[in-house]
Design a protein around this motif. Sequence first.
Motif, PDB file in Angstrom:
ATOM      1  N   LYS A 150     -51.053 -34.318 117.384  1.00 35.70           N
ATOM      2  CA  LYS A 150     -51.806 -34.010 116.164  1.00 35.70           C
ATOM      3  C   LYS A 150     -50.991 -33.245 115.131  1.00 35.70           C
ATOM      4  O   LYS A 150     -51.347 -33.200 113.958  1.00 35.70           O
ATOM      5  N   GLN A 151     -49.900 -32.647 115.568  1.00 27.56           N
ATOM      6  CA  GLN A 151     -49.051 -31.876 114.664  1.00 27.56           C
ATOM      7  C   GLN A 151     -47.598 -32.274 114.902  1.00 27.56           C
ATOM      8  O   GLN A 151     -47.248 -32.789 115.959  1.00 27.56           O
ATOM      9  N   ALA A 162     -49.852 -31.232 109.829  1.00 23.58           N
ATOM     10  CA  ALA A 162     -50.908 -32.013 110.480  1.00 23.58           C
ATOM     11  C   ALA A 162     -50.580 -33.495 110.285  1.00 23.58           C
ATOM     12  O   ALA A 162     -50.360 -33.951 109.163  1.00 23.58           O
ATOM     13  N   ARG A 195     -52.399 -36.358 110.763  1.00 18.35           N
ATOM     14  CA  ARG A 195     -53.395 -37.229 110.109  1.00 18.35           C
ATOM     15  C   ARG A 195     -53.495 -36.975 108.599  1.00 18.35           C
ATOM     16  O   ARG A 195     -53.596 -37.901 107.816  1.00 18.35           O
ATOM     17  N   SER A 196     -53.477 -35.720 108.185  1.00 23.29           N
ATOM     18  CA  SER A 196     -53.686 -35.405 106.769  1.00 23.29           C
ATOM     19  C   SER A 196     -52.407 -35.159 105.988  1.00 23.29           C
ATOM     20  O   SER A 196     -52.404 -35.211 104.758  1.00 23.29           O
ATOM     21  N   SER A 225     -46.280 -32.339 118.646  1.00 22.59           N
ATOM     22  CA  SER A 225     -46.971 -31.500 119.623  1.00 22.59           C
ATOM     23  C   SER A 225     -47.396 -32.402 120.781  1.00 22.59           C
ATOM     24  O   SER A 225     -47.485 -33.621 120.625  1.00 22.59           O
ATOM     25  N   ARG A 247     -51.087 -32.340 105.779  1.00 20.86           N
ATOM     26  CA  ARG A 247     -51.230 -30.993 105.248  1.00 20.86           C
ATOM     27  C   ARG A 247     -50.253 -30.037 105.943  1.00 20.86           C
ATOM     28  O   ARG A 247     -50.110 -30.057 107.158  1.00 20.86           O
ATOM     29  N   LEU A 295     -49.403 -26.853 107.570  1.00 22.09           N
ATOM     30  CA  LEU A 295     -50.213 -25.841 108.247  1.00 22.09           C
ATOM     31  C   LEU A 295     -49.547 -24.481 108.207  1.00 22.09           C
ATOM     32  O   LEU A 295     -50.226 -23.452 108.086  1.00 22.09           O
TER      33      LEU A 295
END
Length: 191
Positions: free
Chosen positions: A166-167, A181, A183-184, A162, A186, A188
Amino acid sequence: MPMGPAPWTTTVAPGSMPPIRSMPLSSVWLPTTLSSARSVDISSDGQHFVTATEGRIRLWNASTFSLVDCWDESGVDAVRFFPDGKSLVIACDAGVKKRGLASKREAVLGQPQSLDGVEISPDGKTLASLEGNELVLIDVAGSSETGRFKLDTGAIHGAEFSPDGKQIALANRAKLVHLVAVRSGRLLRSF
């Protein structure tokens, strides 16, 4: 919604070259044989573009379409400009490397078992290495892995960060897009 007509159309007879001014960069004939081209990218300032074939990387001046630099590189899968336009990230048989365009210095950022592609975050700090059905995130400054995301639905075809980094969107062979995501790690959303 039906699409309208293309803003321009150019027909090129074999062996001829249309005027470059009338065509966008994406359709310009290059003065070399790129029948096995694997990757192409354009610098963020639009001054240069880079092409990669199985065994050679070429850096071009985007205004004059003249060759600026050329070097051999075995098994190139992908090549991308860093956001500053001063370095390239290269995915090849030797691993994932960063190469300075002026200095020609190279640094290995990772050595995956198999490599299908590579993307760089907008800030140039994170590298996404596509390895089969896994996304591996690498910190460029430390050349260290910061995360790993595995898809159960098949190999990853492509990835795109993105604008804020961040994505990351992942496309895979199962015709799905996954939004992850950074950083994690995860998931989304998948669609």
